[in-house]
Enzyme design. Sequence first.
Site, mmCIF file in Angstrom:
data_model
loop_
_atom_site.group_PDB
_atom_site.id
_atom_site.type_symbol
_atom_site.label_atom_id
_atom_site.label_comp_id
_atom_site.label_asym_id
_atom_site.label_seq_id
_atom_site.Cartn_x
_atom_site.Cartn_y
_atom_site.Cartn_z
ATOM 1 N N GLU A 51 5.228 -3.059 -6.967
ATOM 2 C CA GLU A 51 4.215 -2.606 -6.008
ATOM 3 C C GLU A 51 2.967 -2.079 -6.720
ATOM 4 O O GLU A 51 1.844 -2.288 -6.255
ATOM 5 C CB GLU A 51 4.804 -1.534 -5.079
ATOM 6 C CG GLU A 51 6.006 -1.990 -4.268
ATOM 7 C CD GLU A 51 5.757 -3.257 -3.467
ATOM 8 O OE1 GLU A 51 4.585 -3.493 -3.074
ATOM 9 O OE2 GLU A 51 6.705 -4.024 -3.250
ATOM 10 N N HIS A 84 0.792 -4.953 -7.473
ATOM 11 C CA HIS A 84 -0.064 -5.387 -6.367
ATOM 12 C C HIS A 84 -1.363 -4.585 -6.328
ATOM 13 O O HIS A 84 -2.437 -5.127 -6.039
ATOM 14 C CB HIS A 84 0.663 -5.198 -5.030
ATOM 15 C CG HIS A 84 1.632 -6.288 -4.704
ATOM 16 N ND1 HIS A 84 1.295 -7.620 -4.697
ATOM 17 C CD2 HIS A 84 2.949 -6.239 -4.347
ATOM 18 C CE1 HIS A 84 2.341 -8.349 -4.368
ATOM 19 N NE2 HIS A 84 3.360 -7.531 -4.154
#
Length: 269
Positions: free
Chosen positions: A136, A139
């Site tokens: 994450e 990202h």
Amino acid sequence: MRVILKFIVAILVAIVSLGTYWCSSEENEYTGETQRVDMTVEQEIALGLQAAPEIAQQYGGLHPDQEAAAAVKAMGQKLVQSTRVRESPYQFDFHLLADEQTVNAFALPGGQIFITAGLLKKLETEAQLAGVIGHEIGHVVARHSAQQLAKAKLTQGLTGAAAIATYDPDNPASRSGAAVAAMIGQLTNMRYGREDELESDKLAVQLTGAAGYDPRAMIEVMRILAQASGGAGGPEFLQTHPNPGNRVAEIERAIAEEYPNGLPAGLKE
């Protein structure tokens, strides 16, 4: 005459949309790649902070288990502070969501990262948690959300142009043309989503290893998610994170590239 004007307007809308998209290029300081984004880092951070409370409510709010929440925050900050991510301008914060049924993790623009209790309870080791959170973080630093928003604006512009060109108020059936254009746009963005996932996996390999965790734990996470996919629709993580069939192979390839002489000893599992 009305038909001609309609097509002229449609062409102008398409040109403006394409021009805005193709001219909004800049180099990502973290990945070194040239990206098309139309918002600043400060705007990403503000957008993520604004959206975070509402998104959390969709998953039942934050989890009341303070110890578990603190462990998630500690892992996230360890990955940030022990890697070059600490040099990025993003304001990272890590949250444990109360939803114990949904299996999911996601990042908002600017560094707000969430994991559900439903996914956390399926993870078996610290390294697996590091892999999920590292993915994450990937990202965020790769600015995937900003990219997707730019693509979405382009899609909306082209879809609007198609709707203007094909819609006939005297023929309701013409609306289907705009619907088809919208679906094509969604499929295009989904393809980019798969590429983003693979890039985040590669970044997670770098982050977990640099923080002292065995990146092979990410392969185990994929297997855990695959086992959990027996229910209707599978885990939400696999729905929001497109999962190509070669994803495990790509993770293995990324590990081999990052550690050509083999993984160092002493990595945490």
